[in-house]
Design a protein around this motif. Structure first.
Motif, mmCIF file in Angstrom:
data_model
loop_
_atom_site.group_PDB
_atom_site.id
_atom_site.type_symbol
_atom_site.label_atom_id
_atom_site.label_comp_id
_atom_site.label_asym_id
_atom_site.label_seq_id
_atom_site.Cartn_x
_atom_site.Cartn_y
_atom_site.Cartn_z
ATOM 1 N N GLY A 50 2.103 -2.601 -11.288
ATOM 2 C CA GLY A 50 3.264 -1.714 -11.258
ATOM 3 C C GLY A 50 4.249 -2.196 -10.612
ATOM 4 O O GLY A 50 4.258 -3.441 -10.023
ATOM 5 N N GLU A 51 5.569 -1.339 -10.559
ATOM 6 C CA GLU A 51 6.644 -1.872 -9.941
ATOM 7 C C GLU A 51 6.654 -1.935 -8.325
ATOM 8 O O GLU A 51 6.924 -2.791 -7.631
ATOM 9 C CB GLU A 51 7.752 -0.994 -10.423
ATOM 10 C CG GLU A 51 8.295 -1.268 -11.579
ATOM 11 C CD GLU A 51 9.667 -0.345 -11.965
ATOM 12 O OE1 GLU A 51 10.092 0.178 -11.114
ATOM 13 O OE2 GLU A 51 9.898 -0.221 -13.206
ATOM 14 N N LYS A 52 5.851 -1.017 -7.820
ATOM 15 C CA LYS A 52 5.533 -1.045 -6.357
ATOM 16 C C LYS A 52 4.313 -1.024 -5.787
ATOM 17 O O LYS A 52 3.737 -1.039 -4.669
ATOM 18 C CB LYS A 52 6.284 0.344 -5.961
ATOM 19 C CG LYS A 52 7.683 0.361 -6.158
ATOM 20 C CD LYS A 52 8.080 1.924 -5.363
ATOM 21 C CE LYS A 52 9.740 2.123 -5.850
ATOM 22 N NZ LYS A 52 10.331 3.463 -5.176
ATOM 23 N N ALA A 55 -3.035 -1.937 -8.828
ATOM 24 C CA ALA A 55 -4.498 -1.323 -8.643
ATOM 25 C C ALA A 55 -5.496 -2.641 -9.115
ATOM 26 O O ALA A 55 -5.166 -3.192 -10.219
ATOM 27 C CB ALA A 55 -4.411 -0.188 -9.516
ATOM 28 N N VAL A 56 -6.649 -2.460 -8.538
ATOM 29 C CA VAL A 56 -7.647 -3.315 -8.907
ATOM 30 C C VAL A 56 -8.729 -2.303 -9.202
ATOM 31 O O VAL A 56 -9.302 -1.495 -8.481
ATOM 32 C CB VAL A 56 -8.068 -4.398 -7.659
ATOM 33 C CG1 VAL A 56 -9.325 -4.975 -8.159
ATOM 34 C CG2 VAL A 56 -6.967 -5.112 -7.557
ATOM 35 N N GLU A 62 -11.419 2.336 -9.735
ATOM 36 C CA GLU A 62 -10.388 1.613 -9.058
ATOM 37 C C GLU A 62 -10.858 1.726 -7.556
ATOM 38 O O GLU A 62 -11.047 2.507 -6.802
ATOM 39 C CB GLU A 62 -9.189 2.646 -8.983
ATOM 40 C CG GLU A 62 -7.974 2.188 -8.461
ATOM 41 C CD GLU A 62 -6.581 2.986 -8.659
ATOM 42 O OE1 GLU A 62 -5.987 3.031 -9.771
ATOM 43 O OE2 GLU A 62 -6.331 3.549 -7.553
ATOM 44 N N ILE A 63 -10.994 0.453 -7.050
ATOM 45 C CA ILE A 63 -11.612 0.218 -5.677
ATOM 46 C C ILE A 63 -10.475 -0.002 -4.660
ATOM 47 O O ILE A 63 -10.599 0.081 -3.455
ATOM 48 C CB ILE A 63 -12.450 -1.165 -5.706
ATOM 49 C CG1 ILE A 63 -11.646 -2.399 -6.134
ATOM 50 C CG2 ILE A 63 -13.795 -0.828 -6.162
ATOM 51 C CD1 ILE A 63 -12.367 -3.431 -5.878
ATOM 52 N N LEU A 64 -9.159 -0.545 -5.120
ATOM 53 C CA LEU A 64 -7.926 -0.508 -3.985
ATOM 54 C C LEU A 64 -6.821 -0.407 -5.156
ATOM 55 O O LEU A 64 -6.659 -0.703 -6.172
ATOM 56 C CB LEU A 64 -8.047 -1.663 -3.323
ATOM 57 C CG LEU A 64 -8.041 -3.132 -3.943
ATOM 58 C CD1 LEU A 64 -6.514 -3.384 -4.288
ATOM 59 C CD2 LEU A 64 -8.719 -4.146 -3.044
ATOM 60 N N PRO A 80 3.708 -3.112 3.750
ATOM 61 C CA PRO A 80 2.526 -2.934 2.728
ATOM 62 C C PRO A 80 1.043 -2.509 3.316
ATOM 63 O O PRO A 80 1.121 -2.938 4.240
ATOM 64 C CB PRO A 80 2.661 -4.487 1.890
ATOM 65 C CG PRO A 80 3.947 -5.084 2.612
ATOM 66 C CD PRO A 80 4.095 -4.536 3.829
ATOM 67 N N TYR A 81 0.534 -2.028 2.501
ATOM 68 C CA TYR A 81 -1.004 -1.644 2.659
ATOM 69 C C TYR A 81 -1.753 -1.494 1.452
ATOM 70 O O TYR A 81 -1.289 -1.603 0.267
ATOM 71 C CB TYR A 81 -0.795 -0.206 3.396
ATOM 72 C CG TYR A 81 -0.338 1.176 2.610
ATOM 73 C CD1 TYR A 81 -0.768 1.484 1.698
ATOM 74 C CD2 TYR A 81 1.171 1.299 2.733
ATOM 75 C CE1 TYR A 81 -0.331 2.664 0.839
ATOM 76 C CE2 TYR A 81 1.659 2.512 1.925
ATOM 77 C CZ TYR A 81 1.107 3.046 1.061
ATOM 78 O OH TYR A 81 1.531 4.044 0.467
ATOM 79 N N LEU A 82 -3.115 -1.385 1.898
ATOM 80 C CA LEU A 82 -4.292 -1.329 0.751
ATOM 81 C C LEU A 82 -4.636 0.310 0.892
ATOM 82 O O LEU A 82 -5.384 0.481 2.092
ATOM 83 C CB LEU A 82 -5.207 -2.367 1.158
ATOM 84 C CG LEU A 82 -4.993 -3.576 0.925
ATOM 85 C CD1 LEU A 82 -5.967 -4.586 1.797
ATOM 86 C CD2 LEU A 82 -5.081 -4.124 -0.421
ATOM 87 N N TYR A 83 -4.498 0.938 0.139
ATOM 88 C CA TYR A 83 -4.738 2.186 -0.203
ATOM 89 C C TYR A 83 -4.431 2.812 -1.334
ATOM 90 O O TYR A 83 -3.321 2.703 -1.994
ATOM 91 C CB TYR A 83 -4.206 3.171 1.041
ATOM 92 C CG TYR A 83 -4.561 4.626 0.830
ATOM 93 C CD1 TYR A 83 -5.686 4.933 1.268
ATOM 94 C CD2 TYR A 83 -3.855 5.292 0.035
ATOM 95 C CE1 TYR A 83 -6.051 6.438 1.300
ATOM 96 C CE2 TYR A 83 -4.457 6.663 -0.165
ATOM 97 C CZ TYR A 83 -5.371 7.345 0.397
ATOM 98 O OH TYR A 83 -5.720 8.478 0.275
#
Length: 346
Positions: A50-52, A55-56, A62-64, A80-83
């Protein structure tokens, strides 16, 4: 007053394979990795860009999401963050902007005390007057990926960032590699490696510390920081030395710590194992990595490179950190924790 003010608050190889450099880790073509997975029938990760944010997904969950351009207010030191983070069974493994600390978000790289600047978020602790908002909140700006992340048997976020102070000064260049790997649906496992090279591009030495180096006991949080779901408050925490409970794992040196809890909403539970890894800087003696752990008021973990001793990072010098988190979709026994600890050791 926040709860934390009242209380204390090259990329690596897949387990069993030789370590490689960060640049080499992202060199293998994504299509070759995907093709290999398809040919062998092995489970693989899927990426939705995505632009911002990116997703994995793995095994249908969807784990992250990795958010490169956050909408966080300046009071939270945008970065930046993982959530969200999830186990393979869909169980939640993190929280974003909890009411007690709006700047706690999933899994993110932070630094609470850098000279007079705060790249953590919220108030800054000082021995003379405690926690106060001081107008010193910086930000971390994502400046680009070396290659666009893609799916396969691993996913690599290989990026560069700039750390900008509250005064608009450019203090650090960062090369960050986050590698998602070791997907094992049969055992309910996936893992992420966090490797960062932080280079001081200012004109002078920058002290890197924590609230504890500023005078507050047992508040050595800084560096990579994970905040667990609200339902994990009061969860079990143990370390590789056999110590149990936050009072016995806080501020300790250990190869890993493991948090386990049942989920809200979803039947079952999970275990998150965080690995200390390494802290390196050529020509500079560094303090040992110590753990900031908490479970009583909320679940958090930080492999703190500067828990109770500052790092003096000279102009032009680079600090390299390497850590690992493993997400297991069940509550592990003591024997299973030790086995996973050996399997994923850094």
């Amino acid at each position: 007053m926040s709860t934390d003010q009242q209380h204390t608050e090259s990329a690596p190889a897949t387990p069993g394979t030789p370590a490689v450099s960060a640049s080499a880790a992202s060199a293998a073509p994504a299509n070759s990795r995907s093709a290999t997975s398809a040919q062998t029938g092995a489970a693989h990760f899927e990426v939705t860009p995505g632009e911002k944010e990116i997703a994995v997904t793995a095994a249908g969950t969807e784990i992250l999401r990795y958010v490169t351009h956050p909408d966080s207010p300046q009071e939270e030191a945008p970065k930046p963050y993982l959530y969200p983070l999830r186990f393979l069974d869909g169980g939640e493994a993190s929280v974003r902007r909890p009411w007690d600390h709006r700047w706690h978000t999933g899994l993110q790289f932070t630094w609470s005390h850098v000279a007079d600047q705060n790249f953590w978020g919220g108030p800054t602790f000082a021995a003379e007057d405690g926690y106060k908002m001081r107008g010193n909140l910086g930000r971390m700006n994502h400046t680009g990926f070396s290659t666009q992340p893609s799916g396969g048997d691993e996913v690599s976020f290989d990026e560069t960032l700039e750390w900008i102070t509250s005064r608009g000064e450019h203090w650090f260049d960062e090369h960050r590699v986050q590698r998602v790997h070791s997907l094992d649906p049969a055992r309910g496992i996936w893992a992420i490696d966090l490797t960062t090279e932080l280079t001081n591009v200012s004109t002078g030495t920058l002290p890197l510390g924590s609230p504890t180096t500023a005078g507050r006991p047992n508040a050595g949080y800084t560096g990579w920081f994970w905040r667990g779901p609200r339902s994990w408050s009061g969860c079990q925490v143990v370390n590789s030395n056999g110590a149990e409970g936050e009072e016995n794992t806080m501020g300790q040196v250990a190869d890993w710590v493991a948090f386990s809890s049942e989920h809200d909403d979803l039947d079952g539970g999970g275990t998150i194992m965080a690995f200390a890894g390494t802290s390196e800087c050529a020509g500079t003696q560094l303090p040992p990595i110590k753990w900031f752990t908490r479970t009583s008021i909320f679940a958090v973990a930080s492999q703190s490179p500067a828990f109770d001793e500052e790092i003096q990072l000279q102009a032009g010098a680079t600090l390299r950190l390497h850590h690992r988190f493993v997400f297991i979709a069940r509550v592990l026994t003591s024997q299973e924790r030790n086995q996973i600890g050996q399997e994923f050791a850094l």
